[in-house]
Design an enzyme around this catalytic site. Structure first.
Site, PDB file in Angstrom:
ATOM      1  N   GLY A  87       0.819  -1.204   0.000  1.00  0.00           N
ATOM      2  CA  GLY A  87       0.000   0.000   0.000  1.00  0.00           C
ATOM      3  C   GLY A  87       0.854   1.256   0.000  1.00  0.00           C
ATOM      4  N   THR A  88       1.941   1.212   0.740  1.00  0.00           N
ATOM      5  CA  THR A  88       2.828   2.371   0.843  1.00  0.00           C
ATOM      6  C   THR A  88       3.400   2.738  -0.524  1.00  0.00           C
ATOM      7  OG1 THR A  88       3.382   1.713   3.091  1.00  0.00           O
ATOM      8  CG2 THR A  88       4.883   3.248   2.012  1.00  0.00           C
ATOM      9  N   GLN A 118      -7.806   0.603   3.846  1.00  0.00           N
ATOM     10  CA  GLN A 118      -8.726   0.047   4.848  1.00  0.00           C
ATOM     11  C   GLN A 118     -10.148  -0.126   4.310  1.00  0.00           C
ATOM     12  OE1 GLN A 118      -7.901  -1.285   7.575  1.00  0.00           O
ATOM     13  NE2 GLN A 118      -5.853  -0.458   7.950  1.00  0.00           N
ATOM     14  N   HIS A 163      -2.486  -7.417   2.201  1.00  0.00           N
ATOM     15  CA  HIS A 163      -2.537  -8.073   3.518  1.00  0.00           C
ATOM     16  C   HIS A 163      -3.656  -7.582   4.414  1.00  0.00           C
ATOM     17  CE1 HIS A 163      -0.361  -5.111   6.238  1.00  0.00           C
ATOM     18  NE2 HIS A 163      -0.096  -4.585   5.058  1.00  0.00           N
ATOM     19  N   THR A 169      10.218  -7.689 -12.077  1.00  0.00           N
ATOM     20  CA  THR A 169       9.479  -8.935 -12.304  1.00  0.00           C
ATOM     21  C   THR A 169       8.389  -9.085 -11.251  1.00  0.00           C
ATOM     22  OG1 THR A 169      11.420  -9.945 -13.275  1.00  0.00           O
ATOM     23  CG2 THR A 169       9.714 -11.445 -12.487  1.00  0.00           C
ATOM     24  N   CYS A 175       2.890   4.912  24.547  1.00  0.00           N
ATOM     25  CA  CYS A 175       3.849   3.844  24.832  1.00  0.00           C
ATOM     26  C   CYS A 175       3.869   2.770  23.769  1.00  0.00           C
ATOM     27  CB  CYS A 175       3.540   3.220  26.175  1.00  0.00           C
ATOM     28  SG  CYS A 175       3.967   4.322  27.509  1.00  0.00           S
TER      29      CYS A 175
HETATM   30  C1  LIG Z   1      -4.659   3.491   5.640  1.00  0.00           C
HETATM   31  C2  LIG Z   1      -3.397   2.748   5.339  1.00  0.00           C
HETATM   32  N1  LIG Z   1      -2.609   3.148   4.340  1.00  0.00           N
HETATM   33  C3  LIG Z   1      -1.478   2.500   4.021  1.00  0.00           C
HETATM   34  C4  LIG Z   1      -1.054   1.398   4.718  1.00  0.00           C
HETATM   35  C5  LIG Z   1       0.229   0.744   4.340  1.00  0.00           C
HETATM   36  O1  LIG Z   1       0.043  -0.454   3.662  1.00  0.00           O
HETATM   37  P1  LIG Z   1       1.275  -1.453   3.460  1.00  0.00           P
HETATM   38  O2  LIG Z   1       1.533  -2.043   4.809  1.00  0.00           O
HETATM   39  O3  LIG Z   1       0.816  -2.474   2.495  1.00  0.00           O
HETATM   40  O4  LIG Z   1       2.407  -0.658   2.960  1.00  0.00           O
HETATM   41  C6  LIG Z   1      -1.845   0.939   5.785  1.00  0.00           C
HETATM   42  C7  LIG Z   1      -1.404  -0.223   6.580  1.00  0.00           C
HETATM   43  O5  LIG Z   1      -1.200  -0.161   7.782  1.00  0.00           O
HETATM   44  C8  LIG Z   1      -3.038   1.632   6.102  1.00  0.00           C
HETATM   45  O6  LIG Z   1      -3.812   1.240   7.120  1.00  0.00           O
END
Ligand SMILES: Cc1ncc(COP(=O)(O)O)c(C=O)c1O
Ligand code: FES
Lengths: 278, 392
Positions: free
Chosen positions: B73-74, B183, B205, B241, B329
């Site tokens: 996602g990042t 999400q 995931h 790839t 924490c």
């Molecule tokens: C809203 C949101 N964006 C992005 C991510 C990042 O996804 P990834 O872990 O696949 O990079 C997450 C995961 O925690 C997320 O909850």
């Protein structure tokens, strides 16, 4: 997840001496809800000895375990002996704490000191210092003490032990200055250089002006050009090209390829130079 | 610790569905050909990828050509935002929110480091329920705006933003619109064909596929500049790839998600409500965080005042219950969750916040177990707390 020793976990799950002593002889109240941890220690003192100690703690597992350990350590000790307990002693008693959590043991020691001072009718010197970190209300005296007692050598370590610097980060420069002064007083050599160079905006402006004058202007002037510093915002340096350079189509290249390179080399690696539009 | 595991942290990650594992297995064993190769042994792999792409497209209401696979996602978030700023280098303004995931927040806050240019950043405020003010958004849209990046659903509170409307408002002004839907995908219905969204990120995931695979949707005709430069994979949109087995898995997971989406809104929602109402009824001074009526069906974020989140989690862990907290924490920093703080949740409550996030694999029996286990944990920690007084 944090790595906690068995002893930390055990004290967390079965904390000793929970509660508040009725009509205590000494009370130590430190931390606050806003900060994320707080400890109220109450002591019963008889014949110069700590006859009983009880605590109440708001905080994470290591804060609870440190408080519980503290009460176990002080009960039966004379005030004199108890006042020698350091935060390291508390951490060691628990078989160690994660380094990010050392401030929990510091909180324990602070509460003990506060309770003893309260019994003696004294005002704690630490609280009289000047607040350096607004976010967590930490004074210079507390920071200097932590640096000396725990041999801290970086701002990050100061944060781990006192929390100072762990919020907005505005106090970082001040912490660095205190660290340097304290360490210089302690050992002859200066603090081990920590982290990449950091400069205040004022320092940057001065240094940039210096380099412009000494290195860059002479070169540009040869082509009938000049350069002026307009603004420094964080790492972004805005400049204006003057004279022949101002109208030269290549001014963007000059800025990136020459001015930026020079400033990065001579002032700060992370600088970004941009041409300002007026 | 007993063998029991009650997993209520599905917004952090999800278990791989058995059907998904089964679908990917051949690609971890026999079907190892490179999908770009010219023989039919590899052609089978390429066909598998195509099918996965179609399944993902179907879940999102997109066409297969609009789907690009990434590593997470990042990466999808970075690719979308950097694409926009590189495509329109003269535009120097970005709009996002204060409650984004670090994948968007940290990129936008440091964008000058990556582009060498100075940007103006608007981080939209949220109210105490975690909702945006569309008037503030509208006022922020400008001719200088390179992209608006607004998350679809918040990972901590589950709060859902009015993405359809916001995308439309951006489109009207000719501004690119990205949504981090990591999400939202699989939890609420999404039909991109009918929306003005240019880029959408999602992650495997979070919907029962493995970690390390993501999706970037790029609307047809939206200008695009790639992030990873290399071979012609993904039609030149992302070199490298393909992570074949995980992509196949994500295809299968998308098919499952499409069939489960009804359940998310019935079974999962009912369990979540049972948990939430049960906890709020049994535990005094427990506060719900986030807009109750505008949330993902699987998420509940509750603050237990006067106790600290990490302590709660460790006690829950002893009983095999997994969840997360917005306390300082647990974040590794010394300050509590930026999302809760942006909502103005008082410190007294932010430090003691717990996020429960469910999936279709949770059962009522598990929820009832938590309803029994949690009240004594909170009560015992409150006994330790200097701020707690009986009858507060
Ligand atoms: C809203 C949101 N964006 C992005 C991510 C990042 O996804 P990834 O872990 O696949 O990079 C997450 C995961 O925690 C997320 O909850
Ligand atoms: S003033 Fe020290 S962290 Fe904010």
């Amino acid at each position: 997840m944090w790595e906690y020793t068995d002893k930390v976990q055990e004290h967390f799950l079965n904390p000793r001496n929970v509660g508040e002593i009725d009509k205590p002889d000494g009370v130590g109240d430190v931390g606050s809800l806003a900060c994320g941890d707080a400890l109220k220690l109450t002591l019963k003192i008889e014949g110069g000895k700590i006859a009983d100690a009880k605590f109440k703690t708001f905080g994470c597992a290591s804060a609870i375990a440190s408080s519980s350990a503290l009460t176990e350590m002080v009960i039966g000790k004379s005030l004199e002996e108890a006042s020698k307990i350091t935060n390291e002693d508390i951490a060691n008693y628990l078989g160690g704490l994660p380094k990010e959590k050392m401030h929990c043991s510091v909180m324990g020691r602070e509460a003990l000191e506060a309770a003893i001072a309260n019994y003696k009718g004294l005002v704690l010197p630490m609280a009289q210092g000047e607040v350096v970190c607004e976010c967590f209300g930490v004074t210079d005296l507390e920071i200097i003490r932590a640096i000396k007692e725990s041999h801290l050598r970086s701002v990050e370590e100061i944060t781990n032990f006192t929390k100072a610097g762990g919020g907005c980060g505005k106090c970082e420069e001040k912490l660095r200055a205190i660290l340097q002064k304290t360490v210089q007083g302690e050992v002859a050599q200066p603090a081990a250089a920590d982290k990449p160079k950091r400069m205040t905006t004022l320092q940057k402006v001065k240094k940039i002006e210096e380099v412009l004058e000494r290195e860059i202007r002479p070169v540009l002037k040869k082509d009938g050009g000049d350069i002026e510093l307009l603004d420094v915002d964080g790492d972004i340096v805005t400049v204006a090209m003057r004279g022949a350079c101002g109208t030269c189509a290549k001014s963007q290249t000059t800025i990136k390829e020459y001015v930026e390179k020079k400033l990065r080399e001579l002032v700060l690696e992370s600088l970004i130079v941009e041409e300002g539009r007026e | 610790m007993s063998g029991r595991l009650v997993y209520l942290d599905n917004n952090a990650t999800t278990p791989i569905a058995p059907e998904v594992r089964e679908a990917m297995m051949p690609y971890l064993t026999n079907l190892y050909g490179n999908p770009s190769s010219m023989y039919s042994f590899a052609g089978e792999v390429a066909d598998g990828l195509k099918k996965a792409q179609a399944s993902v497209a179907a879940l999102l209401g997109a066409t297969p050509e609009e789907i690009t696979f990434t590593s997470c996602g990042t990466e999808s978030d970075s690719t979308a935002i950097l694409s926009a700023v590189r495509t329109f280098p003269e535009k120097r303004h970005i709009i996002t929110t204060r409650v984004e995931h670090p994948a968007v927040k940290n990129l936008c806050e440091n964008i000058s480091l990556f582009t060498g240019h100075k940007y103006r950043l608007t981080q939209l405020k949220v109210d105490e329920k975690g909702m945006l003010d569309l008037a503030e958004y509208e006022a922020a849209l400008s001719d200088d705006t390179a992209i608006a990046s607004i998350m679809w659903a918040n990972n901590e509170t589950g709060v859902i933003f009015p993405i359809a409307e916001m995308a439309k408002m951006a489109k009207k002004r000719g501004i690119l619109f990205h949504t981090d839907a990591v999400q939202a995908v699989g939890k609420i219905p999404i039909d991109l064909a009918s929306l003005d969204i240019d880029f959408l990120s999602s992650s495997g995931h979070k919907l029962h596929a493995p970690k390390g695979v993501g999706v970037l949707y790029v609307k047809k005709r939206t200008p695009f500049t790639p992030f990873l430069i290399g071979g012609h994979q993904e039609r030149g949109r992302r070199g490298g790839t393909e992570n074949v087995a995980s992509i196949i898995a994500l295809g299968k997971a998308s098919e499952l998600a499409a069939t489960h989406i009804g359940q998310e809104n019935s079974h999962v929602r009912a369990l979540r409500d049972r948990l939430e109402q049960g906890l709020l009824a049994r535990i005094p001074k427990a506060i719900l965080n986030g807009d109750k009526d505008n949330r993902l069906p699987n998420t509940s974020n509750i603050s237990f005042e006067y106790v600290e989140g990490e302590s709660i989690l460790l006690h829950m862990n002893r009983q095999g219950i997994c969840a997360s907290s917005g306390s300082a924490c647990t974040s590794g920093s010394l300050e509590p969750s930026h999302v809760l703080r942006a909502m103005g949740v008082p410190f007294t409550a932010a430090h003691g916040s717990i996020r429960f996030s469910l999936s279709v694999y949770n059962t009522q029996e598990e929820i009832d177990f938590v309803l029994e286990a949690l009240p004594p944990i909170i009560a015992s920690l409150r006994k330790l707390s200097p701020f707690w007084k009986e009858g507060l």
